[in-house]
Design a protein around this motif. Sequence first.
Motif, PDB file in Angstrom:
ATOM      1  N   ALA B 234       0.830  -1.203   0.000  1.00 35.86           N
ATOM      2  CA  ALA B 234       0.000   0.000   0.000  1.00 35.86           C
ATOM      3  C   ALA B 234       0.870   1.262   0.000  1.00 35.86           C
ATOM      4  CB  ALA B 234      -0.939  -0.027   1.199  1.00 35.86           C
ATOM      5  N   THR B 235       0.189   2.406   0.054  1.00 38.79           N
ATOM      6  CA  THR B 235       0.869   3.685  -0.169  1.00 38.79           C
ATOM      7  C   THR B 235       2.065   3.916   0.754  1.00 38.79           C
ATOM      8  OG1 THR B 235      -1.090   4.705  -1.087  1.00 38.79           O
ATOM      9  CG2 THR B 235       0.497   6.193  -0.116  1.00 38.79           C
ATOM     10  N   ALA B 236       1.965   3.526   2.007  1.00 37.43           N
ATOM     11  CA  ALA B 236       3.061   3.793   2.944  1.00 37.43           C
ATOM     12  C   ALA B 236       3.897   2.540   3.214  1.00 37.43           C
ATOM     13  CB  ALA B 236       2.516   4.346   4.260  1.00 37.43           C
ATOM     14  N   SER B 237       3.889   1.596   2.278  1.00 40.98           N
ATOM     15  CA  SER B 237       4.616   0.337   2.510  1.00 40.98           C
ATOM     16  C   SER B 237       6.101   0.576   2.753  1.00 40.98           C
ATOM     17  CB  SER B 237       4.437  -0.589   1.311  1.00 40.98           C
ATOM     18  OG  SER B 237       4.987   0.012   0.147  1.00 40.98           O
ATOM     19  N   ASN B 238       6.662   1.614   2.121  1.00 44.58           N
ATOM     20  CA  ASN B 238       8.105   1.846   2.276  1.00 44.58           C
ATOM     21  C   ASN B 238       8.493   2.244   3.692  1.00 44.58           C
ATOM     22  OD1 ASN B 238       6.638   4.244   1.247  1.00 44.58           O
ATOM     23  ND2 ASN B 238       8.575   5.272   1.593  1.00 44.58           N
ATOM     24  N   SER B 239       7.507   2.591   4.518  1.00 47.96           N
ATOM     25  CA  SER B 239       7.813   2.909   5.921  1.00 47.96           C
ATOM     26  C   SER B 239       8.131   1.652   6.716  1.00 47.96           C
ATOM     27  CB  SER B 239       6.626   3.619   6.575  1.00 47.96           C
ATOM     28  OG  SER B 239       5.517   2.722   6.670  1.00 47.96           O
ATOM     29  N   GLY B 240       7.696   0.486   6.220  1.00 47.82           N
ATOM     30  CA  GLY B 240       7.905  -0.746   6.978  1.00 47.82           C
ATOM     31  C   GLY B 240       6.946  -0.890   8.162  1.00 47.82           C
ATOM     32  N   ARG B 258      12.334   2.430  14.493  1.00 45.63           N
ATOM     33  CA  ARG B 258      12.780   3.763  14.083  1.00 45.63           C
ATOM     34  C   ARG B 258      12.089   4.172  12.788  1.00 45.63           C
ATOM     35  NH1 ARG B 258      17.332   5.204  16.943  1.00 45.63           N
ATOM     36  NH2 ARG B 258      18.127   3.502  18.210  1.00 45.63           N
ATOM     37  N   PRO B 259      11.879   5.479  12.600  1.00 47.23           N
ATOM     38  CA  PRO B 259      11.238   5.927  11.367  1.00 47.23           C
ATOM     39  C   PRO B 259      12.221   5.860  10.196  1.00 47.23           C
ATOM     40  CG  PRO B 259      11.917   7.810  12.656  1.00 47.23           C
ATOM     41  CD  PRO B 259      12.248   6.588  13.480  1.00 47.23           C
ATOM     42  N   VAL B 260      11.692   5.838   8.997  1.00 51.16           N
ATOM     43  CA  VAL B 260      12.547   5.808   7.817  1.00 51.16           C
ATOM     44  C   VAL B 260      12.566   7.155   7.128  1.00 51.16           C
ATOM     45  CG1 VAL B 260      12.975   4.698   5.620  1.00 51.16           C
ATOM     46  CG2 VAL B 260      11.990   3.399   7.498  1.00 51.16           C
ATOM     47  N   ALA B 261      11.409   7.620   6.755  1.00 49.28           N
ATOM     48  CA  ALA B 261      11.332   8.853   5.984  1.00 49.28           C
ATOM     49  C   ALA B 261      10.331   9.808   6.618  1.00 49.28           C
ATOM     50  CB  ALA B 261      10.937   8.528   4.542  1.00 49.28           C
ATOM     51  N   ALA B 262      10.342   9.871   7.928  1.00 50.70           N
ATOM     52  CA  ALA B 262       9.339  10.670   8.632  1.00 50.70           C
ATOM     53  C   ALA B 262       9.638  12.161   8.556  1.00 50.70           C
ATOM     54  CB  ALA B 262       9.255  10.230  10.091  1.00 50.70           C
TER      55      ALA B 262
END
Lengths: 396, 321
Positions: B234-240, B258-262
């Motif tokens: 889904a749209t935010a899948s890259n956040s893990g 931990r956040p990735v691209a927050a």
Amino acid sequence: MIRLSIAAALLASAAPAIAATHNVAPGEGAQETLQEALILAEPGDEIVLAAGRYTLTDGLSLDVDGVTVRGAGMDGTVLDFTTQQGAGEGLLVTSHGVTLRDFALENPKGDGVKSKGADDIVYYRIRVTWTRGPHAENGAYGVYPVESDGVLVDGVKVTGASDAGIYVGQSHNITVRNSIAEANVAGIEIENSRNALVEHNVATRNTGGILVFDLPNLPVMGGGNVIVANNLVVANDTPNFAPPGNIVAGVRRGTGIMVMANDKVLIEDNILSRNPTAPIMVIAYTQGFEDERYNPLPRDVVVGENRYDGGGYDPQLDGADMLLAAFGGELPPVLWDGLGSLSAAEGTAGWNLNLTEAGKGLGAAQPGPLSVAAPVGEFDRSGIGAPAALDERLGG
Amino acid sequence: MIARATPPPPEYVNDAAIMGDGMPRLLSDYGFFDDPGAQVPVPHVYPYRLNTPLYSDGAEKLRFVYRAAGTQFTAQGEGLLDLPVGTALIKTFAFGEGSERRLIETRVLLHRAEGWLALPYLWNDEQTDARLAVVGARIDLTTPAGQAISYRVPNKNQCKECHGLSGEVVPIGPKARNLSHAWLSRMVADGHLDTMPQDADQLPLWEERENAPLTSAARAYLDVNCAHCHQPGATASNSGLDLRWEQQSPDALGIGKRPVAAGRGAGGHLFDIVPGSPDASILIYRMASPEPGVAMPELGKATVDEEGLTIVRRWIEEMAP
């Protein structure tokens, strides 16, 4: 494809054949006109943005394959998001084969242009600027392709990103070239990505110039096969202004090129000047993690011939004074934490923290001169970089 | 364009409007409603509600599902009902009580042969019909909490940001776990649904969340409000980050993650969820902010959902550190 007849009539259709051109001009209703063109375009169409300043109140999005969005130059067509009220980015692209060229985005509230799951994308002469300069409340990423296969970033300029100016994440087959990253926290960042070529860029006045990272717990793992060559990495000396909590908030001011937890990276023919912590830094990931797929060590990193000019004279490191005294007032250009594997061209001056275990902090460091083997054989460049077909879209 | 002031009440739904390849200009073209302004549906259009609904600035939502003749819905465990080609999901957003109620927009999801299509319709001032607005709109209104906001009607692409899963547009709401036992049994009894889904009706009723286990209430809220983006594909899948009801891994749920691209959305915090410390948790920071670039969800949020925030906050508070 579905086309709304009335809206199609509102859009000028220059080419009678298959591909249509949608002309959009700034002024009253630009938000709606531009977004409508982005929705109603069909594969192969071109959306042409006339010169001028477009005042936008919401994020834009494109979800049609094969569309080109073309402005009148990165100073001619400006999408102004200063009054943006919603959405997490200025422009979101979620379709394949898209070309974005010759326009600028200013002051997006979140990221500048994000493309996610958008294969074979070209960013050409796109500018993203946070006009107040470095500021913790600027958006995170300027140009942000993620989870994509085939990414070409060429002639882009990003200024003021509170995370990374040009950030390519969880992607494959990437070229970032001829671009300028200035006054961001990280200039150019390649993260959890494979087969990336970063060449002929200028990274200056960032906190860190060019970063190649791998992080745990992401859907796409195993970054590596990266070449960082022929870049100008100069005076990356802006104090870190990332909001705390971001991974780049830990980047030391004055880092030139940094490789962390990555596999097979070549750094050569770069000019590294006045990066006061370390022109080149090769280190392991230091945080705890639980991800069996993850390797925190840098492996097979090759530091080839580079030109070094004034670096390591004001390191943001614990014990800096003692280190400077020990090394005669300036640290040698290459810093390695001693973990993983590194080779360097003969005559490369460096120092080694001589850590024996990842994640144990610098307390166990026993700094000493760098002594590593010279690279063995030629670096395997096969398959690195964006597909050649993407170049063909740059003509005209 | 001349708007029809009072469209004649339809007798049945216009299947051609649902199944064709066009984008009908008016909501009345579908014939979903006998009395559009009062949201009275025609036969074969069935109202339903969700146990725990998605928050949208406090809007009242009127939900309907249309079953095409000769088709039947199929149960798929606790997940989304399988709604065959020809089905339409209709959701109207309204603000204001009683005679003051104003219909703002109606979103339709049409199941066509080539997949689901999401379209937004904007209601006219007379409240007689709604017109297609592919680019969405902004509307000034006052929320039930008394807050004056610029309410965002999403554009056609933005529909996909929440409804997109692995490249397809999919419905979000009508999962069996979030539909009442009573409604589902009636659908089965009337022959609309093939069988009673397993593990139906698990999500607590939002109005009665105080009586539900705290974890259920909080996890239901996250499942309904966040997981359409925060899940694989889904749209935010890259956040893990994976906030689905069925996700059991503490790490994927954000605990100690931990956040990735927050970006500045992290608010200076290190982890999505810090057990026992909601104020140190990025999840809470982003839920509590209405500011673009920080706010979660990114779309459809001009105001903070205080009730949702409270329940998630309590859940994190009571988590053993």
